[in-house]
Design an enzyme around this catalytic site. Structure first.
Site, PDB file in Angstrom:
ATOM      1  N   GLU C 144       0.865  -0.996  -0.115  1.00  0.00           N
ATOM      2  CA  GLU C 144      -0.138   0.016   0.143  1.00  0.00           C
ATOM      3  C   GLU C 144       0.768   1.062   0.032  1.00  0.00           C
ATOM      4  O   GLU C 144       2.010   1.081   0.228  1.00  0.00           O
ATOM      5  CB  GLU C 144      -0.937   0.095   1.227  1.00  0.00           C
ATOM      6  CG  GLU C 144      -1.705  -1.366   1.199  1.00  0.00           C
ATOM      7  CD  GLU C 144      -2.703  -1.277   2.634  1.00  0.00           C
ATOM      8  OE1 GLU C 144      -2.681  -0.197   3.062  1.00  0.00           O
ATOM      9  OE2 GLU C 144      -3.327  -2.293   2.728  1.00  0.00           O
ATOM     10  N   GLY C 148       5.566  -0.461   2.339  1.00  0.00           N
ATOM     11  CA  GLY C 148       6.336  -1.324   1.439  1.00  0.00           C
ATOM     12  C   GLY C 148       6.917  -2.334   2.354  1.00  0.00           C
ATOM     13  O   GLY C 148       6.468  -3.346   2.382  1.00  0.00           O
ATOM     14  N   TRP C 173       1.135  -0.634  -6.476  1.00  0.00           N
ATOM     15  CA  TRP C 173       2.217  -1.394  -7.183  1.00  0.00           C
ATOM     16  C   TRP C 173       1.890  -2.729  -7.442  1.00  0.00           C
ATOM     17  O   TRP C 173       2.685  -3.717  -6.879  1.00  0.00           O
ATOM     18  CB  TRP C 173       3.568  -1.357  -6.140  1.00  0.00           C
ATOM     19  CG  TRP C 173       3.936   0.203  -6.180  1.00  0.00           C
ATOM     20  CD1 TRP C 173       4.135   1.087  -7.196  1.00  0.00           C
ATOM     21  CD2 TRP C 173       4.504   0.686  -4.960  1.00  0.00           C
ATOM     22  NE1 TRP C 173       4.743   2.193  -6.721  1.00  0.00           N
ATOM     23  CE2 TRP C 173       5.078   2.083  -5.323  1.00  0.00           C
ATOM     24  CE3 TRP C 173       4.691   0.324  -3.425  1.00  0.00           C
ATOM     25  CZ2 TRP C 173       5.568   2.935  -4.374  1.00  0.00           C
ATOM     26  CZ3 TRP C 173       5.223   1.177  -2.837  1.00  0.00           C
ATOM     27  CH2 TRP C 173       5.799   2.432  -3.101  1.00  0.00           C
ATOM     28  N   LEU C 354      30.099  -0.581 -24.008  1.00  0.00           N
ATOM     29  CA  LEU C 354      29.615  -0.416 -25.207  1.00  0.00           C
ATOM     30  C   LEU C 354      29.729   1.022 -25.511  1.00  0.00           C
ATOM     31  O   LEU C 354      29.814   1.318 -26.783  1.00  0.00           O
ATOM     32  CB  LEU C 354      28.108  -0.712 -25.194  1.00  0.00           C
ATOM     33  CG  LEU C 354      27.890  -2.031 -25.722  1.00  0.00           C
ATOM     34  CD1 LEU C 354      28.560  -3.281 -24.872  1.00  0.00           C
ATOM     35  CD2 LEU C 354      26.482  -2.494 -25.978  1.00  0.00           C
ATOM     36  N   GLY C 355      29.940   2.156 -24.583  1.00  0.00           N
ATOM     37  CA  GLY C 355      29.956   3.218 -24.879  1.00  0.00           C
ATOM     38  C   GLY C 355      28.684   3.994 -25.267  1.00  0.00           C
ATOM     39  O   GLY C 355      27.615   3.704 -25.052  1.00  0.00           O
ATOM     40  N   GLU C 377       9.992  -7.612  -3.951  1.00  0.00           N
ATOM     41  CA  GLU C 377      10.285  -8.808  -3.001  1.00  0.00           C
ATOM     42  C   GLU C 377      11.363  -8.490  -1.932  1.00  0.00           C
ATOM     43  O   GLU C 377      11.806  -9.261  -1.330  1.00  0.00           O
ATOM     44  CB  GLU C 377      10.692  -9.741  -3.835  1.00  0.00           C
ATOM     45  CG  GLU C 377       9.771 -10.350  -4.853  1.00  0.00           C
ATOM     46  CD  GLU C 377       8.391 -10.961  -4.492  1.00  0.00           C
ATOM     47  OE1 GLU C 377       8.369 -11.433  -3.262  1.00  0.00           O
ATOM     48  OE2 GLU C 377       7.482 -10.769  -4.938  1.00  0.00           O
TER      49      GLU C 377
END
Lengths: 394, 364, 394, 364
Positions: C144, C148, C173, C354-355, C377
């Protein structure tokens, strides 16, 4: 649909090969090693460190329990327990005394296992009876002043003199060197960087073999690290270990086993550090017995505990692969990489969490001892190199 | 790379200390550390330079060159001999600053600044308790690691007395000082475990109490943070320099270690942390000298600097490989000393708690 | 001397329980899941993310392969494959599409497994036929706005109205909330923080059940996260899951399974990131085909690869414990803690390595998707709390 | 906590930008980011304040307030809207500094500083190649992520021409600019993938070549490092502030999150890194304004700052929990933008390599 998906029985029927528990047999062996460590090592380790005293009696007791013949084949009087059992044993020993741990690890995984794999029947008949009961301790002479990680750069010379070789040149950073009676010596028999290296079995008592400078070190002070002087040492050709020119391959053979030994040492040190932290935090409780330890310290304990379990599985997985004769280079490197980093982190955290009281006593020794784990048997970046090569070759 | 501007006098402090380090402290650092031998002569020579009073106010008998001078001197000392740097900080920073504003301690301070009185400083983090006993007070508690304790003539003890803070001076020979063998770091700084088991001192040994004591302890604490940061920065820079030199000289796989990207990046990261911490330390010193609140920056500086020092020493050992594990290459010493410093004077966790309280106290 | 030490046979005879390999059956299942992931998910995952589109067809195909009934008992038409098989499957799915991964994980490990354990025969008979073939998807309504990590702080009210309860109060959520047909709803039936909570089975079509605000998120955009509005929803007493006042315990039951699901999701994301890095570095070779990748990048690959193996073992170990009905709270928390941290590190490294090209396409999506693994979780610090409590209670 | 002294004019820059951020940039940041909508009006409003020329030399048409003014403005902008900050840096820093000393670019610079000409800057890290083609040059290469590219009228391209460096201006509508969907960060800064497939420009589009171009590119590079560090520092401080507020408001287990030690320590560590980086960035700017070599400090600053920004945003998300994963709480935006910045302008690895080369070049 695979067989599993179409199955209608309950999953508890599946014979699951995957498991993370030791056999009862190994558990009993583990308990034996733990009892040895707790009674013969733990009470004395601090004094041995302070006095930089080699624990001869404790090593003899290890031999009496058979801990120095676990890599010796049964036909030569060993127990040939394999890598997993060695790892289990070494973790226990190192949780009490890393100096004893490395002594046992070098003897087993660098000397006896190499002789078992590369030695001739005559060599085995000659040396195993002495090695298996700890009458002789083995040492491994690879490093030189100019060749650490880059082992192929060694310059110690072995000149062919007909029926024997003559070896000349000092070896550096030899673990247990001053206590050992048998050395595996790597020397140069040719110019080729790799194919010019040969391995020899050299006895301490032979003329020309001497002990040079003893290193003064940050930690594992009860394990003597010395220079081995080799000056005109005559080595009969029958004492070539493996073949002439194959010494680099012989050395490579020991890499994975040596790394598993240091991974296990790291596990032992990490466990000791985590135990130290846990016991310290456990004393911090309120009137109702609820823990009052700082979140920061509890979280650190949690991270370390998770990493310890993970590193142990990395180590044991590689050991099982090796026991089955499967390649385990990257896996052993992973174990050594992560476990050695963990040992250092755990030991440093123990000092932090114990506070000023951790600046002397067990915690500070853990921190000093742990630091070597990232260095010997291949520095951390060498482990990364091995793993990365494995990954890129996948 | 720096243009930390120094006054003429501060520059002279730097020059004097640098010369002392090169001539005296650095050459003896390894041997003293290895044998756990107190740097007695070196410290005496340092005291003779007059540097112990550099940061102390002129009206208290010092040179009035401010915290910047303490930072300059401590940083230089730590490059050469971390143990000497720590002893310097104990006298010139912690004790000096604590005593600076206490009229009752004028004579003691004079002795400390000339080096005639060797002191050990037992900080408030040890929770020493004082209680009235006859005309004086009795002290109870223990401090497991006090630098200089084994060489000290007097201990300056921060204690709780009737719910207030107090600063008490105790003759070292009246208390139990156990050697630390081997002890992690500062081995040449005569560290000891101090036990105060009901030791009684006369009333005039209570140099200050209440607000006056709180202010004194607060000054000492600020000096411990700023000066401690400077010590760590000096150590970190030394580790980087040792590693850099080794990596240039050492050949592996056909080229100097320094040409390996991984080695270069280690040096970069170590230097990055050291330089960042250094800026914070100098900034804290300047704020303090300007009479501004330097508390938060000092805490950030000390946290950053001990982290930088430990990291730099750790990586320097790694770059040295097997050599780094032996006592001859300085870096294992910096590793031990950096970790030891991190734990002293309240430790890193207390700094984080203090900083968190500052953040929580901010208006929303 | 233990039995092992006194043995004279070779170690290869020892039946070693410890192992790290999947059975052939599980390997076949793994291959099936991988084929599904590569053909049904990977080619579309980027578009689903960009359009925040729920992959209905792909979920239907998962159901057709039986992936939505792995925690449903065989007597109700499920395959009851157990936790290890679920973990293996989820890693494969998540390596291609974490949005699909979390949909499957919630359905299996939070809804079906809970119904299997806590549900009445009637409840199972009613719902499993719909759930097992994906006709109905399940959702889990615990969070809620004000609760959490601190689940027991929930305020959604369930008022006893004789033969039914009336539930009021929004849930936040809720993963797959807008697509699900069955909700497990936790609501307050009493004032006691813990004993005042009860679990209910609520159908989407019942009056008063509505879909509220849909969250706009950093990642896993193809998995809809919504508010579930519950306004005067009449729930028959036969739809209480477990017992009245035992809802918190019911919720606790799902914790370990849910965490293993997210640990497996993390493994999938981490593996995808590591594969991305490896493929990128493999293209960097000189004319002779020798790798020219930066050491920094190779070392990072090595660290990540070692951690991936370690985290997978942590995960599978906990799964095996849970399959055997043994407590695995700290072990599951260790797996979730370390794997979720790894997924994030690996994804961030992929972008770095990877840049600029990594700023759009697969790498950047990995980084956005991975970030949730440290949150749902149980946030990372809750995992640390669970582990630390376990350690201090040892 | 800071007393970074500013000149009167610099302080006015800070005040002007702060007001712009509060009134214009911050309120629109979330929405523009979410929809990937270019902050067109906001940038125009920013240009109208005259701030784009603050750091540009007076003789080049700027206000001559130095790199410190660039740092001040970029830091403030980044607190409110990282995309606007990046566009500002592109124009006022990278392009502005590159063009500052180029007589051939005077008119173009004027347009950039007034905001009349929107530019995209294609840095040397993309390795664009220029070759003679008729009276002009043809450009080949690709830059996968260029901020402002989709809104640009002109692209300023750093290229290699006959083995020399060159700065070339290219009309944006002559090149292929592909949108990036979704693209990790700077979504409101109109980022695009630029492909130069043999596009030809007349000879006078080559604004500089040889040493003149090298100097221009070097100025731009320094601005990218110092200004980029400031951008990251602003983002890091914003993340810390968002997290701090949330942790005060959010109750869990009966008390505000901020009262959990682990939460407090996260804030402390984030702030520690941000403050350390901030000092380095300001120091680099001051060195540069004094005409001293600021290269090394600038590199350290940018490395430290992007690390600090990513760390702070990551922890801020974690402190927010589920809220942090949604687009409404700013922190996921900072997380994406911080990582994006780390990769741009050559990236962190290149900075480490450059710093390692500096260390290796030190005399032994």
């Amino acid at each position: 649909m695979t067989e599993l998906q179409s199955r209608t029985g309950a999953h508890t029927d599946v014979p699951q090969v995957i498991d993370f528990e030791l056999t009862d047999e190994l558990k009993a062996f583990q308990a034996d090693a733990r009892e040895y460590a707790e009674t013969e090592l733990a009470p004395f380790a601090e004094a041995w460190d302070r006095e930089a005293r080699f624990p001869r009696d404790a090593i003899a007791k290890a031999a009496a329990r058979g801990y120095l013949k676990v890599t010796i084949p049964t036909e030569y009087g060993g127990t040939d327990l394999g890598n997993l059992a060695s790892c289990v044993m070494l973790e226990e020993i190192n949780a009490a005394c890393p100096s004893t741990g490395v002594t046992v690890s070098v003897h087993n995984s660098l000397v006896c296992s190499l002789l078992a794999k590369q030695g001739s029947h005559e060599q085995k008949e000659r040396y195993f009876p002495k090695l298996r009961d700890g009458e002789w301790i083995g040492a491994y002479c690879l490093s030189e002043a100019g060749s650490g990680s880059d082992a192929a750069a060694l310059t110690c010379a072995a000149r062919d003199a007909g029926d024997h070789f003559v070896i000349d040149g000092p070896k550096l950073w030899i673990t247990t060197g001053s206590e050992a009676a048998l050395f595996v010596v790597f020397a140069r028999t040719g110019e080729d960087r790799v194919k010019g290296i040969t391995a020899f079995l050299v006895e301490r008592e032979w003329p020309g073999v001497g002990i040079g400078k003893k290193e003064r070190k940050l930690g594992i002070k009860a394990s003597p690290t010395v220079e081995i002087l080799l000056e005109g040492v005559k080595v009969p050709k029958s004492n070539v270990l493996g073949e002439v020119g194959r010494g680099f391959n012989v050395a490579l053979d020991t890499l994975d086993g040596g790394r598993l030994g240091i991974a296990s040492q790291s596990l032992g040190i990490a466990r000791h550090a985590i135990d130290t932290i846990r016991e310290h935090l456990r004393t911090q409780v309120d009137a109702k017995g609820r823990p009052t330890a700082h979140q920061a310290d509890q979280w650190e304990l949690a991270d370390l505990a998770a990493d310890l379990d993970a590193c142990r599985m990395l180590t044991w997985r590689a050991a099982v692969l090796r026991d089955r004769g499967l390649p385990c280079g990257p896996q052993a490197a992973m174990a050594k990489l992560k476990a050695s980093l963990l040992a250092n982190r755990a030991a440093r955290s123990a000092v932090s969490i114990l506070g000023p009281a951790g600046l002397s006593g067990a915690a500070e020794r853990l921190m000093r001892d742990a630091r070597i784990c990232e260095i010997y048997e291949g520095v951390t970046d060498i482990q990364r190199l091995v793993i990365a090569r494995g990954e890129l070759a996948r | 790379m720096h243009n930390f501007e120094l006054s003429e006098e501060q520059a002279m402090v730097q020059e004097t200390v640098r010369k002392f380090v090169d001539d005296v402290a650095a050459p003896q650092a390894l041997e003293h550390d290895e044998h756990g031998r107190y740097v007695e002569e070196g410290f005496a020579a340092l005291a003779e330079t007059g540097m112990l009073g550099a940061a102390i106010a002129e009206d208290a008998g010092g040179a009035g060159l401010g915290m910047v001078s303490l930072v300059v001197a401590t940083e230089e000392l730590a490059r050469g001999c971390t143990s000497t740097a720590r002893l310097f900080l104990d006298a010139a920073g912690l004790a000096g600053k604590a005593l600076e504003g206490l009229p009752a301690a004028a004579e003691l301070l004079g002795g400390v600044l000339t080096g005639e009185v060797r002191i050990g400083f037992v900080g408030p983090e040890h929770g020493i308790v004082a209680r009235a006993a006859g005309d004086g007070v009795a002290l109870d508690g223990a401090a497991p690691f006090v630098t200089g304790a084994r060489a000290a003539q007097q201990l300056i003890v921060c204690a709780r007395l009737d719910g207030e803070q107090a600063v008490v001076v105790v003759a070292a020979d009246a208390v139990e000082v156990a050697p630390l063998e081997p002890g992690l770091g500062f081995r040449a700084a005569a560290p000891g475990a101090v036990t105060l088991a009901g030791v009684t001192v006369p009333g005039d040994a209570v140099l200050a109490r209440g607000e006056e004591a709180a202010a004194a302890i607060s000054r000492a604490s600020l000096a411990a943070r700023i000066g401690g940061a400077a010590l760590a920065v000096g150590s970190a820079l030394a580790s980087v320099e040792h590693a850099r030199r080794h990596s240039e000289e050492r050949i592996a796989f056909g080229k100097p270690l320094a040409r390996q990207q991984a080695v270069g990046h280690k040096l970069v990261e170590s230097r990055r942390r050291a330089e960042a911490a250094r800026h914070l330390a100098w900034h804290a010193a300047r704020l303090s000298d300007l009479g501004q609140d330097a508390g938060e920056v000092a805490e950030l500086a000390r946290l950053s600097a001990t982290d930088a020092a430990l990291h730099a020493a750790d990586e320097a050992i790694q770059i040295h490989g097997g050599y780094g594990y032996t006592v001859e290459y300085h870096v294992e010493r910096h590793y031990r000393d950096a970790k030891t410093l991190e734990v002293l004077d309240g430790g890193a966790l207390a700094l984080r708690d203090a900083l968190a309280a500052r953040i929580a106290a901010q208006a929303t």
